[in-house]
Structure formats: C-alpha cells, structure tokens
Design a protein around this motif. Sequence first.
Motif, PDB file in Angstrom:
ATOM      1  N   UNK A  13       0.835  -1.206   0.000  1.00  0.00           N
ATOM      2  CA  UNK A  13       0.000   0.000   0.000  1.00  0.00           C
ATOM      3  C   UNK A  13       0.868   1.253   0.000  1.00  0.00           C
ATOM      4  N   UNK A  14       1.936   1.250   0.801  1.00  0.00           N
ATOM      5  CA  UNK A  14       2.850   2.391   0.855  1.00  0.00           C
ATOM      6  C   UNK A  14       3.540   2.600  -0.488  1.00  0.00           C
ATOM      7  N   UNK A  15       4.119   1.532  -1.024  1.00  0.00           N
ATOM      8  CA  UNK A  15       4.849   1.655  -2.294  1.00  0.00           C
ATOM      9  C   UNK A  15       3.924   2.049  -3.431  1.00  0.00           C
ATOM     10  N   UNK A  16       2.802   1.360  -3.532  1.00  0.00           N
ATOM     11  CA  UNK A  16       1.920   1.583  -4.684  1.00  0.00           C
ATOM     12  C   UNK A  16       1.184   2.921  -4.610  1.00  0.00           C
ATOM     13  N   UNK A  17       0.869   3.372  -3.396  1.00  0.00           N
ATOM     14  CA  UNK A  17       0.267   4.692  -3.269  1.00  0.00           C
ATOM     15  C   UNK A  17       1.232   5.792  -3.690  1.00  0.00           C
ATOM     16  N   UNK A  18       2.504   5.605  -3.366  1.00  0.00           N
ATOM     17  CA  UNK A  18       3.515   6.579  -3.775  1.00  0.00           C
ATOM     18  C   UNK A  18       3.720   6.556  -5.281  1.00  0.00           C
ATOM     19  N   UNK A  19       3.773   5.351  -5.860  1.00  0.00           N
ATOM     20  CA  UNK A  19       3.938   5.222  -7.313  1.00  0.00           C
ATOM     21  C   UNK A  19       2.747   5.835  -8.050  1.00  0.00           C
ATOM     22  N   UNK A  20       1.541   5.591  -7.548  1.00  0.00           N
ATOM     23  CA  UNK A  20       0.329   6.063  -8.224  1.00  0.00           C
ATOM     24  C   UNK A  20       0.209   7.578  -8.194  1.00  0.00           C
ATOM     25  N   UNK A  21       0.894   8.213  -7.254  1.00  0.00           N
ATOM     26  CA  UNK A  21       0.858   9.676  -7.151  1.00  0.00           C
ATOM     27  C   UNK A  21       2.201  10.309  -7.501  1.00  0.00           C
TER      28      UNK A  21
ATOM     29  N   UNK B 119      -8.647  17.237  -2.731  1.00  0.00           N
ATOM     30  CA  UNK B 119      -7.571  16.265  -2.813  1.00  0.00           C
ATOM     31  C   UNK B 119      -7.954  15.071  -3.653  1.00  0.00           C
ATOM     32  N   UNK B 120      -7.198  13.978  -3.462  1.00  0.00           N
ATOM     33  CA  UNK B 120      -7.210  12.850  -4.383  1.00  0.00           C
ATOM     34  C   UNK B 120      -7.502  11.536  -3.648  1.00  0.00           C
ATOM     35  N   UNK B 121      -8.659  10.935  -3.869  1.00  0.00           N
ATOM     36  CA  UNK B 121      -8.985   9.687  -3.167  1.00  0.00           C
ATOM     37  C   UNK B 121      -8.312   8.451  -3.744  1.00  0.00           C
ATOM     38  N   UNK B 122      -8.217   8.370  -5.076  1.00  0.00           N
ATOM     39  CA  UNK B 122      -7.834   7.114  -5.712  1.00  0.00           C
ATOM     40  C   UNK B 122      -6.486   6.592  -5.303  1.00  0.00           C
ATOM     41  N   UNK B 123      -5.465   7.448  -5.290  1.00  0.00           N
ATOM     42  CA  UNK B 123      -4.108   6.986  -5.033  1.00  0.00           C
ATOM     43  C   UNK B 123      -3.859   6.644  -3.568  1.00  0.00           C
ATOM     44  N   UNK B 124      -4.815   6.911  -2.699  1.00  0.00           N
ATOM     45  CA  UNK B 124      -4.736   6.450  -1.304  1.00  0.00           C
ATOM     46  C   UNK B 124      -5.566   5.187  -1.128  1.00  0.00           C
ATOM     47  N   UNK B 125      -6.792   5.207  -1.598  1.00  0.00           N
ATOM     48  CA  UNK B 125      -7.744   4.126  -1.307  1.00  0.00           C
ATOM     49  C   UNK B 125      -7.510   2.905  -2.184  1.00  0.00           C
ATOM     50  N   UNK B 126      -7.277   3.086  -3.468  1.00  0.00           N
ATOM     51  CA  UNK B 126      -7.123   1.940  -4.361  1.00  0.00           C
ATOM     52  C   UNK B 126      -5.891   1.104  -4.027  1.00  0.00           C
ATOM     53  N   UNK B 127      -4.714   1.681  -3.767  1.00  0.00           N
ATOM     54  CA  UNK B 127      -3.569   0.831  -3.399  1.00  0.00           C
ATOM     55  C   UNK B 127      -3.792   0.024  -2.124  1.00  0.00           C
ATOM     56  N   UNK B 128      -4.440   0.626  -1.122  1.00  0.00           N
ATOM     57  CA  UNK B 128      -4.725  -0.114   0.109  1.00  0.00           C
ATOM     58  C   UNK B 128      -5.694  -1.256  -0.166  1.00  0.00           C
ATOM     59  N   UNK B 129      -6.757  -0.989  -0.938  1.00  0.00           N
ATOM     60  CA  UNK B 129      -7.731  -2.034  -1.259  1.00  0.00           C
ATOM     61  C   UNK B 129      -7.101  -3.141  -2.087  1.00  0.00           C
ATOM     62  N   UNK B 130      -6.257  -2.789  -3.052  1.00  0.00           N
ATOM     63  CA  UNK B 130      -5.628  -3.802  -3.896  1.00  0.00           C
ATOM     64  C   UNK B 130      -4.720  -4.699  -3.075  1.00  0.00           C
ATOM     65  N   UNK B 131      -3.922  -4.103  -2.197  1.00  0.00           N
ATOM     66  CA  UNK B 131      -3.026  -4.901  -1.362  1.00  0.00           C
ATOM     67  C   UNK B 131      -3.805  -5.819  -0.433  1.00  0.00           C
ATOM     68  N   UNK B 132      -4.863  -5.296   0.176  1.00  0.00           N
ATOM     69  CA  UNK B 132      -5.635  -6.115   1.115  1.00  0.00           C
ATOM     70  C   UNK B 132      -6.449  -7.176   0.388  1.00  0.00           C
ATOM     71  N   UNK B 133      -6.961  -6.857  -0.795  1.00  0.00           N
ATOM     72  CA  UNK B 133      -7.708  -7.850  -1.574  1.00  0.00           C
ATOM     73  C   UNK B 133      -6.808  -8.992  -1.997  1.00  0.00           C
ATOM     74  N   UNK B 134      -5.603  -8.659  -2.388  1.00  0.00           N
ATOM     75  CA  UNK B 134      -4.653  -9.695  -2.794  1.00  0.00           C
ATOM     76  C   UNK B 134      -4.270 -10.567  -1.601  1.00  0.00           C
ATOM     77  N   UNK B 135      -4.042  -9.954  -0.460  1.00  0.00           N
ATOM     78  CA  UNK B 135      -3.579 -10.708   0.706  1.00  0.00           C
ATOM     79  C   UNK B 135      -4.664 -11.607   1.290  1.00  0.00           C
TER      80      UNK B 135
END
Length: 469
Positions: free
Chosen positions: A101-109, A122-138
């Motif tokens: 989530x940390x790495x991908x949120x930084x990359x996405x922004x 501000x910007x919701x996607x680059x915070x919420x989507x990386x966290x959801x993707x990481x947690x969905x995968x895990x």
Amino acid sequence: MKNESPTHPSGVANMTMAVAHKPTTDVSDVLEFVVGLTWQQVPPEVRRRLGMLCLDASVAARAGTPLHSARIITDYVAATMRGDEATCLLDGRRVSAPGAALANGTVMNAVDYDDGHSLAKGHPGAVIIPAALAMAESTGASHEEFLLAIVIGYEVGLRAAIAQHDRWPLFHSSGTWGAVGAAAASARLLKLAPEQVDAAIGLAEYHAPVDLIMRAVAEPTMAKDAMGWGAHVGATSAQLAAAGFTAHRSEFVADRLRSVVADLGRRWQLMDTYVKPFPCCRWVHPTLAGAEQILRRLGRERLDAAEVTRVQVRTFQAAADLARMVPSTSEEAQFNLIWPLAAYLTTGGFGLESITRDLGDPAIARTAGLVEIVVDPDLEAGFPAVRRSSLTVTLADGRTVESGLCSAAGNADDPHWESVVRNKFPTIADERWFVFDAEPLPAETRDLVAVDPMCALTYPLEMRHHNTP
C-alpha cells in the motif's frame, strides 16, 4: 456540487450533474455502511464510473513508474516490509500488504495524474485503491469484493475529507483523510465486525499523516500529498483492529449524524470525482484550458517564445500559491503554475515529457518569466467547489488575446469525462472501454495480480460486445 463553468474549454456547454441518485439503502451510520453495503446496492452509473476510475488509476501508476521516487520507495519497502501478501506495481516484488500500500500509493501519485474531488480538495484514488488492492490480494478476495471495497473507501474517505476541512482551519494532505477511506476499504476486505471497523477508522484518523499541503505545493518534494503513507496507515490500522488493537472513536464516526454522513448509500460522492488530462496539480488545469483557448483563437499549434511579451493569469489563491521556479525536478514541475502554462504556450501541450525531459528548457523558461499572476476575488470566492481561471496573452505585434473564464476538462459534470481517461491510455482501443457490463470479472484478485500487477485495475469490469443481449 455547483456547475464549475457555463462553458467547457472546448466550447461545449457543460451539463449540470445530477448528484443525488435514487436511494438504494437507507444507511445512516458509517460502521453499518462499511459492514453492510452489497454490490447489488451500488447503482449501475456508480459501477461504470468506478470502472473508469480504476482504469485511470492504472494510467497514473504506469506514468509514475519511471520516476526516481517510485524506485526509492519500492526498494525501501522491499528491504524493510518483507512478506508475501501483496505485489509492488513497480516491478512485481512481493511484500507485506501495508508495504505494498505504501509503495503503490507513492507510485500512483508520483506523477500528479490521479483522480480528485473538489470539495475534498484532494485525491482519493491513489490512497484508497492501493490499500484495497493490497488487502484484496492478501485475503484472496474476489474481484467483486475488491471493487466494492473501493466504493466503500471512496464514500467514507471523501466524507471524512469534507468533515475534516470543516473541522480544521489548516489545509492538510489527501493522506490525512485518505487514511480513513483506506482503513474502511481494508476493514471490509478483512470482514471486520462493526466494533473492529470502529477501531480501524479510529486508528487511521489518529495515526494519519498531518502534513500541511500548502507548504508541500509551494516547496515541492517527493513527499507530495502523502498518498502512500495514508494508504499504509489505512491498511495497517485495519490489520491491527483485526488483531484486537483498540482506539479512540474517530471524530468522523462520532459525528455521524451530520448531513455529510447521513446520506451514505443514497448520494454517491464517487460520482463527483474529476479526472486529469494533464500531469500536474489540478489548480493549474483551468489555466491550461485557457492556454488551449488562446492557441485556438490564434489558429496556432504553439507560440514562439519571442512572440510573447506578457502573460497574465487571473485565478484563485490556492493556484497562485503554487511554486513558480524554473523546475529542476519533476515534483517542482508538477506543483507549479507558471511552468505548465509556459510549456503549453511554447510547445502546444503539457504531458509527461514536460515534467521530465523538458525541465529547465530555456524557451519555456523565457515564457515563464513573463507570467503575471493576479488573484481575482470573485474566482477566490467560488473555490473549492468552483475552480476557474482566465488568461490574457500580449504578443510582440501588439495584439492582446483573451481566453475568457475557463474550467478544467474532466470535471464531474463534463460530458467528455470518460474521453479524458481514454485519451491518457492510447495503447487501449476506445472500443474496449466503450461498454461496461454490470458485473466484475469472475476471478480472485490475487489471481488477476499474478497475471499482471495492474490487471485488477486495467480490467475493472467485465466487458461484452455491443451486440450482446
């Protein structure tokens, strides 16, 4: 949300956005919403916009991968947050879910190309989507569960933003309120009980980054809008809550009877998101729309630097507070008003090369030195709901050309909203993204990610041929 301008930069009249939708559920409590929302309760138009936002997020992530900040953060996470829960979008390395989530949120922004919301500032996607993707995968979540978690994250996070701006006099980063949305999305994927969701949101609000965004945009660095850290805090907070860690109730949840929360499940803040045609701060986009108008009225693709003698921008205060240096880093070019404008007038556009290859270009720098910025009280009064700017260019032959008031392309009520996303992704044919089916891909998120780390975003909804009944 108010209509930002009677005229779209292209000259097409804007359509007033219907921001209230037919009620699907009468949820009035944040915790009940996070635990109880179903995919069937999400209206088709919200699903469609969600699909385009996921695609837009994949574009932002791809654009960010070449930047130095993306490599630094991913190398750091791979070394210090090891694990096999989730995937780094940069290069496919496996790390812990909060690390991803940390790495991908930084990359996405890393490139300021990600979606936003005017009232959230501000910007919701680059915070919420990386966290959801990481947690969905895990967790081995289905693609439907992943998408539903993103909807929940947006609806909770954007409301947390609006409430935060009302509560705090200082303007904090997207990571501050985005952490709350990331925690809500992560909590849903972990299938937490209401009291655990309460703890997750409380932890996220308590530990969220509280950086002052106006300093960040005036003195641009890789820290930017704290997206990665907000995603990391949200994912970590949900995991801690799942393990039994408790927290004070967040001010956002405690204030749940406010109107900003009372319409959860009935009015969809996700529908009020905007998308960006240019890789820079959104506050610059109305000025770039003005530059487009100037070139169109002159019948020119670009202006030679020697042709311009004066450039005046009338805008709102936040835009005027952006950096004004000749940039030596990508971040300085993204959070800048004079450089994107000068680049657009001089080269005929503002794209990824403008924040990488063209840094310090002398022709652009000469035009940038001619820019005068004026804060217009009427334009300031409309901010943040309405963001408009005007541009006046004086040429060496004595002519003066005015753009008129312009708003940015890609606003929520822009009839060309989806085209803004498609135009950022030229390798994907328009036809592939023309029709979205209502159902997600029948797959597990981690299986999709195993094929391609961005597959769950690039193929957000199952698509069928136009003739399919």
